[in-house]
Design an enzyme around this catalytic site. Sequence first.
Site, PDB file in Angstrom:
ATOM      1  CB  ALA A 238      11.220  -6.578   8.492  1.00 24.35           C
ATOM      2  CG  HIS A 239       7.550  -3.589   6.713  1.00 21.69           C
ATOM      3  ND1 HIS A 239       6.235  -3.895   6.980  1.00 21.69           N
ATOM      4  CD2 HIS A 239       7.947  -4.448   5.747  1.00 21.69           C
ATOM      5  CE1 HIS A 239       5.847  -4.884   6.205  1.00 21.69           C
ATOM      6  NE2 HIS A 239       6.873  -5.251   5.455  1.00 21.69           N
TER       7      HIS A 239
END
EC number: 2.3.1.191
Length: 341
Positions: A238-239
């Site tokens: 994820a980010h």
Amino acid sequence: MKSVTLKELSLLLDGVVQGDETLVINSVATLEHATSGQISFLANSKYRAQLESTQASAVLLSAKDAQDYQGTALVVKDPYVGFARVAQLLDTTPKAAMGIHPSAQIDPSAQLGDGVAIGANAVIGANVILGENVQIGAGTVIGQDSIIGSNTRLWANVTLYHNVHLGQDCIIHSGAIIGSDGFGYANERGQWIKIPQTGGVRIGDRVEIGANSTIDRGALGHTEIHNGVIIDNQVQVAHNDIIGENTAIAGSTTIAGSVTIGKHCIIGGNCAIAGHLTIADGVHLSGATNVTGNMREPGLYSSATVAMDNNLWRKNTVRFRQLDELFQRVKAIEKNLNTPE
């Protein structure tokens, strides 16, 4: 077909030939399936019986295992590492692309290094920089302002969004998507407001990313994957995650946003790591481990329930739900036992 003598392999692997050093090897195989002209290896003692019956022309062995072996062997410190080196040397995997296909769409502002190959229907966006000998497979899309280092290979149908940087000697397998938006939203009175993901992705050298894995771009800063990281198929990063050097992540693992994973970690398959956590260098998570807190010390961690007979599992599930009640009863009994009469 590539070929090499045992003498040449011994120089490559710093090993010692036991038998005919002029023997020619053209490929690698398992002990069970090897035939003439192939070299195999023994790295696990449970396959010792196969060593005695193998048809391999030569076998990579440790010094201990070579003592009683009557066939031709190449004695090395680590047979499995030796096998990997020989497999690389004799690798016959085709290139992801040869030359530049006429159907490829290349923006005029893109910079292509010497020896770049681009497959059919690939798209190279504005201001993209491709280093020397980069291979771009058919149908792959490289978004604008992305940079790919020399000798990196992208197989067919890979997608790199804008502002993604790949280092040298990387391998990205088909279906991987790098730089898609992170899952960033604010909630206002029950409605989700999208937060633009304006960061990028920065990937170091010698990184391999498996098929259909996804790596989100950073919300503000970058998502970072450092040198030597290997990521299996169908992994979600994820980010703003940061993954340290030489960490390995097995398939179907999900890593939530803003996680920092240290160097030399091994993350087993189907693990789930909650967001905003820090995992120290040298942590090993066994398969299906669920991480909900920081891990400050190296070591092996596990949390999954192992498979068992279904009837036993059902009984234990009921007992698990009764644990709090049981704990309160025991606590009350202890209190009564400690109360003076």
